[in-house]
Design an enzyme around this catalytic site. Structure first.
Site, PDB file in Angstrom:
ATOM      1  N   HIS A  17       0.844  -1.206   0.000  1.00  0.00           N
ATOM      2  CA  HIS A  17       0.000   0.000   0.000  1.00  0.00           C
ATOM      3  C   HIS A  17       0.881   1.258   0.000  1.00  0.00           C
ATOM      4  O   HIS A  17       0.610   2.219  -0.718  1.00  0.00           O
ATOM      5  CB  HIS A  17      -0.876   0.040   1.261  1.00  0.00           C
ATOM      6  CG  HIS A  17      -1.890  -1.053   1.369  1.00  0.00           C
ATOM      7  ND1 HIS A  17      -2.134  -1.731   2.534  1.00  0.00           N
ATOM      8  CD2 HIS A  17      -2.741  -1.590   0.453  1.00  0.00           C
ATOM      9  CE1 HIS A  17      -3.097  -2.626   2.349  1.00  0.00           C
ATOM     10  NE2 HIS A  17      -3.473  -2.573   1.090  1.00  0.00           N
ATOM     11  N   LYS A  41     -16.224  -7.404   4.513  1.00  0.00           N
ATOM     12  CA  LYS A  41     -15.251  -8.058   5.408  1.00  0.00           C
ATOM     13  C   LYS A  41     -15.807  -7.983   6.818  1.00  0.00           C
ATOM     14  O   LYS A  41     -16.048  -6.877   7.325  1.00  0.00           O
ATOM     15  CB  LYS A  41     -13.896  -7.353   5.309  1.00  0.00           C
ATOM     16  CG  LYS A  41     -13.299  -7.490   3.916  1.00  0.00           C
ATOM     17  CD  LYS A  41     -11.927  -6.883   3.787  1.00  0.00           C
ATOM     18  CE  LYS A  41     -11.396  -7.044   2.378  1.00  0.00           C
ATOM     19  NZ  LYS A  41     -10.142  -6.344   2.130  1.00  0.00           N
ATOM     20  N   ARG A  91      -2.167  -6.174  -8.066  1.00  0.00           N
ATOM     21  CA  ARG A  91      -1.111  -7.122  -7.726  1.00  0.00           C
ATOM     22  C   ARG A  91      -0.927  -8.179  -8.804  1.00  0.00           C
ATOM     23  O   ARG A  91       0.173  -8.572  -9.124  1.00  0.00           O
ATOM     24  CB  ARG A  91      -1.454  -7.849  -6.420  1.00  0.00           C
ATOM     25  CG  ARG A  91      -1.151  -7.055  -5.204  1.00  0.00           C
ATOM     26  CD  ARG A  91      -1.776  -7.692  -4.004  1.00  0.00           C
ATOM     27  NE  ARG A  91      -3.226  -7.604  -4.059  1.00  0.00           N
ATOM     28  CZ  ARG A  91      -4.012  -7.800  -3.015  1.00  0.00           C
ATOM     29  NH1 ARG A  91      -3.495  -8.127  -1.866  1.00  0.00           N
ATOM     30  NH2 ARG A  91      -5.303  -7.677  -3.131  1.00  0.00           N
ATOM     31  N   SER A 128      -3.128  -7.872   3.184  1.00  0.00           N
ATOM     32  CA  SER A 128      -3.460  -7.611   4.593  1.00  0.00           C
ATOM     33  C   SER A 128      -3.866  -8.891   5.304  1.00  0.00           C
ATOM     34  O   SER A 128      -3.504  -9.123   6.462  1.00  0.00           O
ATOM     35  CB  SER A 128      -4.592  -6.586   4.694  1.00  0.00           C
ATOM     36  OG  SER A 128      -4.180  -5.363   4.153  1.00  0.00           O
TER      37      SER A 128
HETATM   38  P1  ADP Z   1      -9.748  -3.669  -0.176  1.00  0.00           P
HETATM   39  O1  ADP Z   1      -9.866  -2.413  -0.944  1.00  0.00           O
HETATM   40  O2  ADP Z   1     -10.227  -4.879  -0.894  1.00  0.00           O
HETATM   41  O3  ADP Z   1     -10.186  -3.593   1.238  1.00  0.00           O
HETATM   42  P2  ADP Z   1      -6.989  -3.491   0.634  1.00  0.00           P
HETATM   43  O4  ADP Z   1      -7.255  -2.586   1.754  1.00  0.00           O
HETATM   44  O5  ADP Z   1      -6.240  -4.741   0.962  1.00  0.00           O
HETATM   45  O6  ADP Z   1      -8.217  -3.989  -0.150  1.00  0.00           O
HETATM   46  O7  ADP Z   1      -6.216  -2.739  -0.532  1.00  0.00           O
HETATM   47  C1  ADP Z   1      -6.495  -1.430  -0.949  1.00  0.00           C
HETATM   48  C2  ADP Z   1      -5.827  -1.187  -2.285  1.00  0.00           C
HETATM   49  O8  ADP Z   1      -4.457  -1.541  -2.237  1.00  0.00           O
HETATM   50  C3  ADP Z   1      -6.415  -1.998  -3.429  1.00  0.00           C
HETATM   51  O9  ADP Z   1      -6.371  -1.207  -4.596  1.00  0.00           O
HETATM   52  C4  ADP Z   1      -5.475  -3.152  -3.573  1.00  0.00           C
HETATM   53  O10 ADP Z   1      -5.462  -3.672  -4.885  1.00  0.00           O
HETATM   54  C5  ADP Z   1      -4.163  -2.469  -3.273  1.00  0.00           C
HETATM   55  N1  ADP Z   1      -3.178  -3.426  -2.786  1.00  0.00           N
HETATM   56  C6  ADP Z   1      -3.369  -4.409  -1.896  1.00  0.00           C
HETATM   57  N2  ADP Z   1      -2.235  -5.117  -1.711  1.00  0.00           N
HETATM   58  C7  ADP Z   1      -1.301  -4.563  -2.513  1.00  0.00           C
HETATM   59  C8  ADP Z   1       0.085  -4.838  -2.798  1.00  0.00           C
HETATM   60  N3  ADP Z   1       0.723  -5.852  -2.220  1.00  0.00           N
HETATM   61  N4  ADP Z   1       0.708  -4.028  -3.654  1.00  0.00           N
HETATM   62  C9  ADP Z   1       0.059  -3.015  -4.254  1.00  0.00           C
HETATM   63  N5  ADP Z   1      -1.229  -2.710  -4.062  1.00  0.00           N
HETATM   64  C10 ADP Z   1      -1.911  -3.467  -3.198  1.00  0.00           C
END
Ligand code: ADP
Length: 173
Positions: A17, A41, A91, A128
């Site tokens: 992130h 979630k 990803r 996460s």
């Molecule tokens: P969500 O939006 O499904 O709750 P997250 O909080 O895990 O997901 O992720 C927020 C954003 O960060 C999304 O655009 C996701 O694709 C991106 N993201 C998650 N993991 C990674 C990573 N390892 N590298 C780059 N971007 C990521």
């Protein structure tokens, strides 16, 4: 002024992130990172206020970043912050289908564009959910999350481990 809106659950915020925020900050005058309550979630590990304060600490070195925490529809946040575009990280191909659908829905609802930033390969396996699992069983997450987040994870699971021990003790009595 160009404003990028980077939304996510960030439960917890990890290095993948962080890299997206750093790269987005080179494309936009301001990047608004929005910690969202995700109704899909079930139980969040950190509440929204905890996530917001961690996000503020770990992005303090990046100019033009603002943190908000919200539990409303993303397009409403985009309108409120005057977003030029929503930013999402990609990803792998597996992310693409849902991301595409969300982008189309958001565009349909409000006309807001979504831009995708492909993650660097060194971060593409970080998620996460996996970080939570590793931390839950006392594994070392320091390579995947900023230091402050690692400390919060240790504190969170130390607390729940002692609650669990107490519970197990009661059950054995
Ligand atoms: P969500 O939006 O499904 O709750 P997250 O909080 O895990 O997901 O992720 C927020 C954003 O960060 C999304 O655009 C996701 O694709 C991106 N993201 C998650 N993991 C990674 C990573 N390892 N590298 C780059 N971007 C990521």
């Amino acid at each position: 002024m160009k404003v990028g809106l980077f939304p996510g659950s960030f439960d917890p915020f990890h290095n993948g992130h962080l890299e997206i925020v750093e790269r987005a900050s080179r494309l936009f005058d301001e990047v608004v990172v929005a910690a969202l309550r995700n109704p899909q979630k079930s139980q969040a590990l950190f509440d929204l206020e905890e996530r917001k304060s961690m996000l503020e600490a770990v992005t303090a070195h990046i100019p033009g970043v603002r943190i908000v925490s919200v539990s409303t529809l993303l397009v409403n946040v985009a309108r409120d912050v005057g977003a030029t575009a929503i930013v999402r990280g990609l990803r792998a191909v597996s992310d693409f289908e849902t991301e595409m659908q969300m982008a189309q829905m958001n565009h349909h609802l409000s006309g807001v564009e979504t831009i995708f930033i492909p993650t660097s390969s060194k971060y593409s396996f970080i998620a996460s959910k996996l970080v939570r699992e590793v931390a839950h069983f006392g594994g070392d997450v320091s390579a995947f999350v900023p230091k402050i987040v690692a400390e919060h994870l240790v504190a969170k699971f130390e607390g729940s481990a002692s609650e669990q021990d107490e519970q197990d003790g009661k059950e054995e009595e």
